[in-house]
Enzyme design. Structure first.
Site, PDB file in Angstrom:
ATOM      1  N   CYS A   1       2.933   1.678  -3.176  1.00 45.97           N
ATOM      2  CA  CYS A   1       3.285   1.873  -4.598  1.00 45.97           C
ATOM      3  C   CYS A   1       2.047   1.784  -5.497  1.00 45.97           C
ATOM      4  O   CYS A   1       1.483   2.801  -5.892  1.00 45.97           O
ATOM      5  CB  CYS A   1       4.335   0.861  -5.054  1.00 45.97           C
ATOM      6  SG  CYS A   1       5.911   1.014  -4.184  1.00 45.97           S
ATOM      7  N   ARG A   2       1.594   0.570  -5.808  1.00 46.88           N
ATOM      8  CA  ARG A   2       0.558   0.408  -6.839  1.00 46.88           C
ATOM      9  C   ARG A   2      -0.820   0.918  -6.408  1.00 46.88           C
ATOM     10  O   ARG A   2      -1.458   1.679  -7.151  1.00 46.88           O
ATOM     11  CB  ARG A   2       0.457  -1.073  -7.244  1.00 46.88           C
ATOM     12  CG  ARG A   2       1.684  -1.560  -7.973  1.00 46.88           C
ATOM     13  CD  ARG A   2       1.730  -3.076  -8.037  1.00 46.88           C
ATOM     14  NE  ARG A   2       1.932  -3.663  -6.722  1.00 46.88           N
ATOM     15  CZ  ARG A   2       1.937  -4.966  -6.459  1.00 46.88           C
ATOM     16  NH1 ARG A   2       1.750  -5.822  -7.434  1.00 46.88           N
ATOM     17  NH2 ARG A   2       2.142  -5.406  -5.224  1.00 46.88           N
TER      18      ARG A   2
ATOM     19  N   ASN B   1       0.820  -1.218   0.000  1.00 50.75           N
ATOM     20  CA  ASN B   1       0.000   0.000   0.000  1.00 50.75           C
ATOM     21  C   ASN B   1       0.857   1.273   0.000  1.00 50.75           C
ATOM     22  O   ASN B   1       0.475   2.292   0.568  1.00 50.75           O
ATOM     23  CB  ASN B   1      -0.984   0.012   1.185  1.00 50.75           C
ATOM     24  CG  ASN B   1      -2.074   1.076   1.090  1.00 50.75           C
ATOM     25  OD1 ASN B   1      -2.540   1.585   2.097  1.00 50.75           O
ATOM     26  ND2 ASN B   1      -2.470   1.437  -0.099  1.00 50.75           N
TER      27      ASN B   1
END
Ligand code: 4NP
Length: 166
Positions: A15-16, A13
């Site tokens: 980066c992407r 939770n």
């Protein structure tokens, strides 16, 4: 039915999923305006608690800011069981996120909320958003473009049902 509350999930939770939340929010805002987009509730979470309360990875922040999207206010948190009740749709980034969230689901209603985020772009192909954490900056731009395309494809899918997005 068009979902109005969406949770984006990845491992850390940072980066992407924070980028997915930021990009989706921005596209939603462009498409339906600020008043209507306030009726939607977007959030993100990690399957792990590795980075609880941390801001998104600095590379994720920079790669979205280049596209005029500021995600610096977001803070990492771990997925919790109540998220199955709070959200209409749970978008996961990869197969291991899918397996981990599926294991926590208690019934078919929960299970049916979980989808790979790239499924709108590549239906039935089980495509995954690669984890850019251990790579270079170009990985983040690549992920940004994938997440933008997927967001547009979901929005287009939902808006094909007349006015349902509003
Ligand atoms: P994310 O990337 O799942 O896209 O936020 C990662 C961030 C941190 C770690 C792994 C993946 N980590 O192992 O700390």
């Amino acid at each position: 039915m068009t979902p109005k509350s969406i949770l984006f999930v990845c491992l850390g939770n940072i980066c992407r999923s924070p980028v997915a939340q930021g990009v989706f929010q921005s596209l939603l805002h462009d498409r339906i305006g600020s008043d209507l987009s306030k009726k939607w509730f977007l959030d993100s979470a990690g399957t792990s608690d590795y980075h609880t309360q941390e801001a998104p990875d600095i590379r994720a922040q920079q790669s979205t800011l280049i596209h005029n999207i500021d995600i610096s206010h977001q803070r990492s948190r771990q997925f919790k069981l109540d998220d199955f009740n709070k959200f209409d749709q749970i978008f996961v980034m990869d197969a291991s996120n899918y397996t981990n969230i599926l294991k926590l689901s208690k019934n078919p209603i929960h299970k049916n909320k979980i989808h790979l985020f790239l499924d709108s772009t590549y239906p039935n192909e089980n495509r995954q958003v690669p984890d850019p954490y251990f790579g270079g900056n170009d990985g983040f731009e690549n992920v940004f473009q994938m997440l933008k395309k997927a967001s547009l494809d979901w929005l287009n899918k939902w808006t094909s049902v007349k006015d349902s997005i509003k």
